[in-house]
Design a protein around this motif. Sequence first.
Motif: not given
Length: 283
Positions: A27-28, A31-32, A34-36, A39, A67, A101, A105, A109
Amino acid sequence: MRIWVAVLAVLVLWPSAARAQQATDEAKALFTEKCSSCHTIGEGMRVGPDLKGVTDKRSAAWLKGFVAAPSSKLDSDPDAKALLAEYKGVRMPDLGLTEPQVAGLIDLFAACSKAPCDFSAKFTAAADLTSDDAVLGVKLFTGEVELANGGPACISCHTVRDVRAVVGGGNLALELTGVFGKLGDQGVEAALKNPAFPLMNKIFVAQPLTPEEVTSLRAMFYQSSRNALTGIGGSSSWPTVPLLGAFGAVAFVIALNAAWSRRNRGVRARLVSEASESRREVD
């Protein structure tokens, strides 16, 4: 007897803990990737909101739906529309995430809201990069050095103050002088690796930047944020991309008119010749 109970507990619980850690790591990483770029979780706003505490502010069902497919809510859901207005109309794209996924995520959070998570593994801060990295970043940005996977130079759409180039830069997308201060070091890294901005994503999904290119561009943006690019480039005195486009359009019209005029002269000459011959025959 107690020893055997403890051993049995370890044997039963260890695989479960290992699976949980693997799910967190996955998940980390997601996140790195797709999201960071937009966010953080507890480190402040970037392009979009800080997600710390979001699982307490929104229901599980709302988060799951948003999401998984932001487009399903941004034009109809009141809360999503309010977020869209608050963040200047920047739309979160659909990321094509699977149900596991999305669930991973949302769990991340919640976990990272309770205790800070480290997303900086194997990450070299821009402040520790060299001036040679920044120089290469400028050359990549301007197109003096071509991108390895064939993507267009950044200057096709963007400008950065104090970066000198043959053309002054495009106005199709944002001016990037302050992007390092806005997104932060890791945010710039994520935006370059996996851009969430629709147009940029379409261009670079099949032509991604290499890790070395990302590092060099990040070094350039860092130096730009410190007004330290003057030794690398200066304000361009060359015309901008749109102005060059206008010059090109004018030159094209002039050339087309000249070609058409020559064509007309040829046609007129033939008509005059034919008319003269006709008069001689009548005489």
